[in-house]
Design a protein around this motif. Structure first.
Motif, short mmCIF file in Angstrom:
data_model
loop_
_atom_site.label_atom_id
_atom_site.label_comp_id
_atom_site.label_asym_id
_atom_site.label_seq_id
_atom_site.Cartn_x
_atom_site.Cartn_y
_atom_site.Cartn_z
N GLU A 81 10.70 29.95 -8.33
CA GLU A 81 10.76 28.65 -7.67
C GLU A 81 11.90 28.59 -6.65
OE1 GLU A 81 8.52 28.60 -11.23
OE2 GLU A 81 10.64 29.14 -10.96
N GLU A 84 11.00 30.75 -3.60
CA GLU A 84 10.07 30.09 -2.67
C GLU A 84 10.79 29.02 -1.86
OE1 GLU A 84 5.51 28.46 -2.53
OE2 GLU A 84 6.57 28.36 -4.46
N GLU A 114 5.86 38.51 -5.65
CA GLU A 114 4.73 38.97 -4.85
C GLU A 114 3.81 37.83 -4.40
OE1 GLU A 114 2.64 42.05 -6.85
OE2 GLU A 114 4.12 43.58 -6.38
N GLU A 115 3.47 36.92 -5.30
CA GLU A 115 2.56 35.84 -4.94
C GLU A 115 3.16 34.92 -3.88
OE1 GLU A 115 -0.62 35.57 -5.75
OE2 GLU A 115 -0.31 37.52 -6.74
N VAL A 116 4.46 34.67 -4.00
CA VAL A 116 5.14 33.83 -3.00
C VAL A 116 5.13 34.52 -1.65
CG1 VAL A 116 7.33 32.77 -2.34
CG2 VAL A 116 6.58 32.69 -4.72
N LYS A 118 2.95 36.71 -0.53
CA LYS A 118 1.59 36.65 0.02
C LYS A 118 1.28 35.26 0.56
CE LYS A 118 -0.36 40.20 -3.04
NZ LYS A 118 -1.32 40.46 -4.16
N LYS A 119 1.68 34.26 -0.17
CA LYS A 119 1.40 32.87 0.20
C LYS A 119 2.02 32.50 1.54
CE LYS A 119 2.24 28.13 -1.49
NZ LYS A 119 2.81 27.34 -2.62
N HIS A 120 3.25 32.98 1.78
CA HIS A 120 3.98 32.59 2.98
C HIS A 120 4.06 33.72 4.02
CE1 HIS A 120 5.21 28.75 1.26
NE2 HIS A 120 5.49 29.40 0.13
#
Length: 321
Positions: A81, A84, A114-116, A118-120
């Motif tokens: 969190e 991000e 990793e997911e953050v 990819k998201k941004h």
């Protein structure tokens, strides 16, 4: 071959720092292609760890984004969190992680981010100048499992593989970006000869094919798998010797390549003086702030040599410094 079919491209460049810089420029170009023509008009930042190589800072200077644009965090202590939040509030274009830190040999993991990323659309560059030797070892290649998600990787073959300086390369997943961010029109230099690949359009200099040949040649006449495997095997073996010696305190034991230790029984040590005295006695060893460190890249350096070195180190620290 599989990488090449997936459009991964690379370059041999003069040193790991230059390779890192090239990766960051690719990252910035993907984030904001207008920089190539207009320069940096919108502030952007990059994230790295507190133990990263100084080339991250120097690259920020050379790219014109400035040292204040390098955000240094503790990867382990930072929550997803919080990460991000930093990415969103600072227009972060790149995350730099280190696979084999210079000081400790740590293999930094950013898998939880990793997911953050990819998201941004945050580019992940891995500075693997030290740890990439594991790629050449069938036995220890498992250590590199997380590298397959990186957008770019830097490899210094002249470090642990015992190849003469210099032999550094960068691999970029979206290989076309190497051309997109550096190609310019210079008809007096660049000419097409059939299907010849013009590496100068892929970099900020002409290609260094001799460095590439060096790696190919060394792999052809020697066994780079054996060399890479020896480093990791020898580190485990020598750490066992150190662990049994009550005169020393073994630190950072999780490093697969670096052997880091302190001398017990003496609080105040002038490490610079100690290292100088050891060199006068024929022992070449490095230190970082408050501990000694060594990386066994020489196959002839085994248990006997380490025991002799430890005796001398203990004598110098206790009696001379």
């Amino acid at each position: 071959k599989q990488w090449y079919q997936r459009r991964v491209r690379g370059l041999f460049l003069p040193g790991g720092s230059y390779c890192n810089l090239t990766s960051y420029i690719c990252a910035r170009h993907r984030h904001d292609p207008s920089v190539k023509q207009k320069g940096v008009t919108t502030p952007m930042k990059m994230i790295t760890s507190k133990t990263s190589h100084y080339s991250v800072d120097k690259s920020a200077i050379m790219m014109g984004i400035g040292l204040e644009s390098v955000i240094k965090i503790d990867f382990e202590a930072t929550s997803v969190e919080e990460f991000e939040r930093i990415v969103v509030e600072n227009n972060v274009f790149c995350l730099n992680s280190t696979f084999g830190t210079t000081s400790y040999g740590n293999l930094e993991s950013v898998k939880k981010f990793e997911e953050v990323m990819k998201k941004h659309g945050v580019w992940h560059h891995v500075d693997a100048c030290v740890g990439a030797a594991a790629l050449f070892s069938a036995k220890y290649r498992y250590l590199t499992a997380e590298l397959h998600t990186a957008d770019s990787i830097t490899v210094d073959c002249h470090k642990l593989l015992n190849i003469s300086i210099q032999c550094s390369c960068v691999l970029v997943r979206q290989g076309a970006l190497l051309n997109e961010c550096s190609t310019v029109t210079a008809p007096y230099l660049f000419h097409k000869y059939g299907n010849c690949v013009d590496l100068a359009q892929r970099s900020f200099q002409c290609g260094r094919k001799a460095d590439g040949f060096k790696l190919w040649f060394c792999d052809a006449v020697d066994d780079l798998d054996a060399q890479a495997t020896m480093i990791y095997d020898r580190a485990i073996e020598l750490k066992g010797v150190l662990a049994q010696d009550v005169r020393f305190n073994h630190i950072h034991p999780d490093s697969p390549t670096h052997i880091c230790f302190r001398v017990r029984g003496k609080e105040e040590i002038d490490y610079e003086e100690a290292v100088e005295e050891l060199r006068n006695r024929g022992i070449y060893i490095e230190y970082y702030i408050d501990f000694f460190r060594l990386v066994p890249v020489n196959a002839s350096f085994g248990k006997e040599q380490l025991a002799q070195a430890l005796d001398m180190i203990h004598d110098v620290v206790i009696n001379k410094c």
